[in-house]
Design a protein around this motif. Structure first.
Motif, PDB file in Angstrom:
ATOM      1  N   PHE A  44      -1.856 -20.034 -15.024  1.00  0.00           N
ATOM      2  CA  PHE A  44      -0.558 -19.742 -15.640  1.00  0.00           C
ATOM      3  C   PHE A  44      -0.428 -18.232 -15.819  1.00  0.00           C
ATOM      4  CE2 PHE A  44      -3.746 -21.000 -18.789  1.00  0.00           C
ATOM      5  CZ  PHE A  44      -3.819 -19.864 -19.592  1.00  0.00           C
ATOM      6  N   ALA A  45       0.786 -17.765 -16.057  1.00  0.00           N
ATOM      7  CA  ALA A  45       1.013 -16.337 -16.274  1.00  0.00           C
ATOM      8  C   ALA A  45       0.206 -15.865 -17.475  1.00  0.00           C
ATOM      9  CB  ALA A  45       2.501 -16.067 -16.496  1.00  0.00           C
ATOM     10  N   GLY A  46      -0.531 -14.794 -17.310  1.00  0.00           N
ATOM     11  CA  GLY A  46      -1.360 -14.268 -18.385  1.00  0.00           C
ATOM     12  C   GLY A  46      -2.776 -14.809 -18.403  1.00  0.00           C
ATOM     13  N   HIS A  47      -3.072 -15.802 -17.558  1.00  0.00           N
ATOM     14  CA  HIS A  47      -4.410 -16.392 -17.536  1.00  0.00           C
ATOM     15  C   HIS A  47      -5.465 -15.372 -17.099  1.00  0.00           C
ATOM     16  CE1 HIS A  47      -7.181 -19.941 -16.195  1.00  0.00           C
ATOM     17  NE2 HIS A  47      -7.564 -19.411 -17.330  1.00  0.00           N
ATOM     18  N   ALA A  48      -5.069 -14.449 -16.175  1.00  0.00           N
ATOM     19  CA  ALA A  48      -6.017 -13.439 -15.716  1.00  0.00           C
ATOM     20  C   ALA A  48      -6.484 -12.547 -16.864  1.00  0.00           C
ATOM     21  CB  ALA A  48      -5.391 -12.594 -14.608  1.00  0.00           C
ATOM     22  N   ILE A  49      -5.614 -12.336 -17.842  1.00  0.00           N
ATOM     23  CA  ILE A  49      -5.990 -11.545 -19.018  1.00  0.00           C
ATOM     24  C   ILE A  49      -7.135 -12.225 -19.754  1.00  0.00           C
ATOM     25  CG2 ILE A  49      -5.200 -10.704 -21.274  1.00  0.00           C
ATOM     26  CD1 ILE A  49      -2.406 -10.449 -20.069  1.00  0.00           C
ATOM     27  N   LYS A  50      -7.014 -13.521 -19.953  1.00  0.00           N
ATOM     28  CA  LYS A  50      -8.037 -14.280 -20.680  1.00  0.00           C
ATOM     29  C   LYS A  50      -9.360 -14.305 -19.903  1.00  0.00           C
ATOM     30  CE  LYS A  50      -4.725 -17.286 -23.074  1.00  0.00           C
ATOM     31  NZ  LYS A  50      -5.046 -16.723 -24.420  1.00  0.00           N
ATOM     32  N   ILE A  51      -9.277 -14.454 -18.580  1.00  0.00           N
ATOM     33  CA  ILE A  51     -10.504 -14.465 -17.778  1.00  0.00           C
ATOM     34  C   ILE A  51     -11.180 -13.092 -17.830  1.00  0.00           C
ATOM     35  CG2 ILE A  51     -11.473 -14.820 -15.469  1.00  0.00           C
ATOM     36  CD1 ILE A  51      -9.063 -16.656 -14.878  1.00  0.00           C
ATOM     37  N   GLN A  77      -5.398  -4.336 -17.814  1.00  0.00           N
ATOM     38  CA  GLN A  77      -5.122  -4.159 -19.244  1.00  0.00           C
ATOM     39  C   GLN A  77      -6.395  -4.304 -20.079  1.00  0.00           C
ATOM     40  OE1 GLN A  77      -1.880  -6.552 -20.831  1.00  0.00           O
ATOM     41  NE2 GLN A  77      -0.940  -6.639 -18.800  1.00  0.00           N
ATOM     42  N   MET A  78      -7.249  -5.231 -19.671  1.00  0.00           N
ATOM     43  CA  MET A  78      -8.465  -5.529 -20.438  1.00  0.00           C
ATOM     44  C   MET A  78      -9.618  -4.584 -20.106  1.00  0.00           C
ATOM     45  SD  MET A  78      -7.663  -8.010 -22.389  1.00  0.00           S
ATOM     46  CE  MET A  78      -6.076  -7.176 -22.519  1.00  0.00           C
ATOM     47  N   LEU A  79      -9.498  -3.819 -19.030  1.00  0.00           N
ATOM     48  CA  LEU A  79     -10.627  -3.013 -18.572  1.00  0.00           C
ATOM     49  C   LEU A  79     -10.469  -1.529 -18.877  1.00  0.00           C
ATOM     50  CD1 LEU A  79     -11.415  -4.631 -15.093  1.00  0.00           C
ATOM     51  CD2 LEU A  79     -12.108  -5.353 -17.391  1.00  0.00           C
ATOM     52  N   LEU A  80      -9.408  -1.145 -19.571  1.00  0.00           N
ATOM     53  CA  LEU A  80      -9.211   0.266 -19.876  1.00  0.00           C
ATOM     54  C   LEU A  80     -10.401   0.818 -20.656  1.00  0.00           C
ATOM     55  CD1 LEU A  80      -5.443   0.660 -20.877  1.00  0.00           C
ATOM     56  CD2 LEU A  80      -6.533   0.899 -18.649  1.00  0.00           C
ATOM     57  N   ASN A  81     -10.956   1.898 -20.131  1.00  0.00           N
ATOM     58  CA  ASN A  81     -12.085   2.584 -20.768  1.00  0.00           C
ATOM     59  C   ASN A  81     -13.294   1.662 -20.989  1.00  0.00           C
ATOM     60  OD1 ASN A  81     -10.663   5.117 -21.056  1.00  0.00           O
ATOM     61  ND2 ASN A  81      -9.465   4.101 -22.661  1.00  0.00           N
ATOM     62  N   LYS A  82     -13.412   0.644 -20.125  1.00  0.00           N
ATOM     63  CA  LYS A  82     -14.562  -0.257 -20.155  1.00  0.00           C
ATOM     64  C   LYS A  82     -15.418  -0.003 -18.911  1.00  0.00           C
ATOM     65  CE  LYS A  82     -13.373  -2.797 -23.810  1.00  0.00           C
ATOM     66  NZ  LYS A  82     -12.061  -2.222 -24.149  1.00  0.00           N
ATOM     67  N   PRO A  83     -16.703  -0.388 -18.922  1.00  0.00           N
ATOM     68  CA  PRO A  83     -17.576  -0.111 -17.771  1.00  0.00           C
ATOM     69  C   PRO A  83     -17.324  -1.012 -16.563  1.00  0.00           C
ATOM     70  CG  PRO A  83     -18.785  -1.283 -19.488  1.00  0.00           C
ATOM     71  CD  PRO A  83     -17.451  -0.931 -20.078  1.00  0.00           C
ATOM     72  N   PRO A 131      -0.012  -1.229 -20.681  1.00  0.00           N
ATOM     73  CA  PRO A 131      -0.442  -0.440 -19.530  1.00  0.00           C
ATOM     74  C   PRO A 131       0.205  -0.892 -18.210  1.00  0.00           C
ATOM     75  CG  PRO A 131      -2.323  -1.273 -20.783  1.00  0.00           C
ATOM     76  CD  PRO A 131      -1.120  -2.024 -21.241  1.00  0.00           C
ATOM     77  N   PHE A 132       0.404   0.086 -17.329  1.00  0.00           N
ATOM     78  CA  PHE A 132       0.685  -0.208 -15.924  1.00  0.00           C
ATOM     79  C   PHE A 132      -0.014   0.850 -15.087  1.00  0.00           C
ATOM     80  CE2 PHE A 132       4.162   2.638 -17.037  1.00  0.00           C
ATOM     81  CZ  PHE A 132       4.337   3.439 -15.914  1.00  0.00           C
ATOM     82  N   PHE A 133      -0.212   0.530 -13.789  1.00  0.00           N
ATOM     83  CA  PHE A 133      -1.078   1.372 -12.964  1.00  0.00           C
ATOM     84  C   PHE A 133      -0.393   1.901 -11.709  1.00  0.00           C
ATOM     85  CE2 PHE A 133      -3.556  -1.704 -15.344  1.00  0.00           C
ATOM     86  CZ  PHE A 133      -4.425  -0.862 -16.023  1.00  0.00           C
ATOM     87  N   MET A 134       0.706   1.345 -11.312  1.00  0.00           N
ATOM     88  CA  MET A 134       1.413   1.797 -10.121  1.00  0.00           C
ATOM     89  C   MET A 134       2.793   2.343 -10.481  1.00  0.00           C
ATOM     90  SD  MET A 134      -0.485   1.411  -7.359  1.00  0.00           S
ATOM     91  CE  MET A 134      -1.834   2.050  -8.345  1.00  0.00           C
ATOM     92  N   SER A 135       3.684   1.460 -10.905  1.00  0.00           N
ATOM     93  CA  SER A 135       5.039   1.903 -11.203  1.00  0.00           C
ATOM     94  C   SER A 135       5.687   0.993 -12.239  1.00  0.00           C
ATOM     95  CB  SER A 135       5.898   1.915  -9.928  1.00  0.00           C
ATOM     96  OG  SER A 135       6.128   0.587  -9.464  1.00  0.00           O
ATOM     97  N   ASN A 290     -11.877   2.082 -14.012  1.00  0.00           N
ATOM     98  CA  ASN A 290     -12.818   2.188 -12.897  1.00  0.00           C
ATOM     99  C   ASN A 290     -12.356   1.298 -11.748  1.00  0.00           C
ATOM    100  OD1 ASN A 290     -14.797   3.928 -14.131  1.00  0.00           O
ATOM    101  ND2 ASN A 290     -15.408   2.190 -15.394  1.00  0.00           N
ATOM    102  N   PHE A 291     -12.129   1.896 -10.587  1.00  0.00           N
ATOM    103  CA  PHE A 291     -11.627   1.135  -9.435  1.00  0.00           C
ATOM    104  C   PHE A 291     -12.569   1.339  -8.256  1.00  0.00           C
ATOM    105  CE2 PHE A 291      -8.742  -0.906  -6.649  1.00  0.00           C
ATOM    106  CZ  PHE A 291      -7.812  -1.548  -7.446  1.00  0.00           C
TER     107      PHE A 291
END
Length: 299
Positions: A44-51, A77-83, A131-135, A290-291
């Motif tokens: 569902f929408a937003g499920h990737a955030i929870k994972i 969104q969940m990985l900002l400033n995380k390793p 957060p957003f990363f492209m536009s 980190n990408f």
């Protein structure tokens, strides 16, 4: 010790025309002497955030996002400033993120990149706290994305359907655009687009000067134009150089951007519709994510 890779898969990315992904591709292309992996499918929408949140608890090393820019936005969104490092397996429609970072638009090759890639830190823009990363955009382009969500198919055709269903009836709002608390622009416009990369997807770029890790970003004002020229402008987007059109006016933002409109307008972030507002505020966090990119990648 092997590193842990978690694939987060959005099967709906790209719709019928999205690139295929299956576990067999992982087994054939991921170096299993270096990595252990598991696969999670979004439901569902937003499920990737929870994972992604659970991945932080599970001490995952790399999250490989199998999807488009919207799915990557949720994870990022969940990985900002995380390793944890994000990898892209692009199966979306526009794939702006992958194109900017020169990730192969080919599932097996994108998986292979995990074996030899390097970490590259990219900026994150923050719009009204998100957060957003492209536009991101407020106005007509976001209205198109809103329409896109209602269309039962994906790809370039869906975007063009969204454009043509709104372009001749859209009433231009008045924008008050304040840049770095130093410069204010009052204007009518079709839309205002904010980007840290210039890349809007499908290799369409409104500005050629964006740098993805400099802590700054660009705002492009799409001014009024003769709407009968839409077919020609669409051609310029895909096969020409839309960035040099007179209707576009681009400004560099060093610290903060504030935009007010005289009526409630649609908002999009990384190609996903995010509701409506008459005010947005945008800042940039330098090198916040980190990408994973190709070992030979350079700006």
């Amino acid at each position: 010790m092997k590193k842990k890779v978690r694939f987060i898969v959005n099967k709906k990315s790209g719709g019928t025309f999205g690139a295929a992904f299956n576990e067999r591709m992982v087994k054939q292309n991921l170096d299993l002497t270096k990595f252990d992996y598991d696969i999670f499918y979004t439901k569902f929408a937003g499920h990737a955030i929870k994972i992604a949140q659970q991945s932080l608890i599970d001490n995952i090393d790399i999250i490989a996002v199998v999807g488009g820019d919207g799915t990557q936005n949720e994870v990022g969104q969940m990985l900002l400033n995380k390793p944890i490092v994000m990898a892209s397996i692009p199966t979306g429609s526009g794939n702006a993120n992958a194109r900017k970072l020169q990730i192969p638009i080919d599932v097996p090759k994108a998986i292979q990149l995990i074996n030899t890639g390097k970490v590259f830190k990219i900026d994150a823009c923050i719009l009204n706290g998100q957060p957003f990363f492209m536009s991101a955009g407020i106005g007509y382009d976001a209205k198109v994305v809103e329409q896109f969500d209602k269309i039962p198919f994906r790809g370039v055709g869906a975007y063009l359907t969204g454009v043509l269903s709104t372009v001749f009836t859209y009433k231009l709002p008045h924008f008050t655009i304040e840049i770095d608390e130093e410069k204010t622009i009052e204007t009518e416009a079709f839309t205002v687009v904010i980007t840290s990369t210039g890349q809007l997807g499908y290799n369409i770029e409104f500005t050629k000067n964006s740098i993805i890790n400099d802590g700054k970003f660009e705002v492009t004002i799409v001014k009024n134009f003769d709407r009968s020229k839409v077919p020609g402008l669409v051609y310029e987007c895909f096969y020409g150089d839309i960035a040099n059109q007179e209707m576009l006016e681009t400004h560099r933002v060093n610290k903060i951007l504030k935009i007010k409109t005289n009526k409630i307008e649609s908002i999009q972030m990384d190609g996903d519709y995010k509701g409506k507002s008459n005010y947005i505020e945008v800042i940039c966090k330098k090198e916040a994510l980190n990408f994973l990119v190709d070992k030979d990648f350079n700006l």
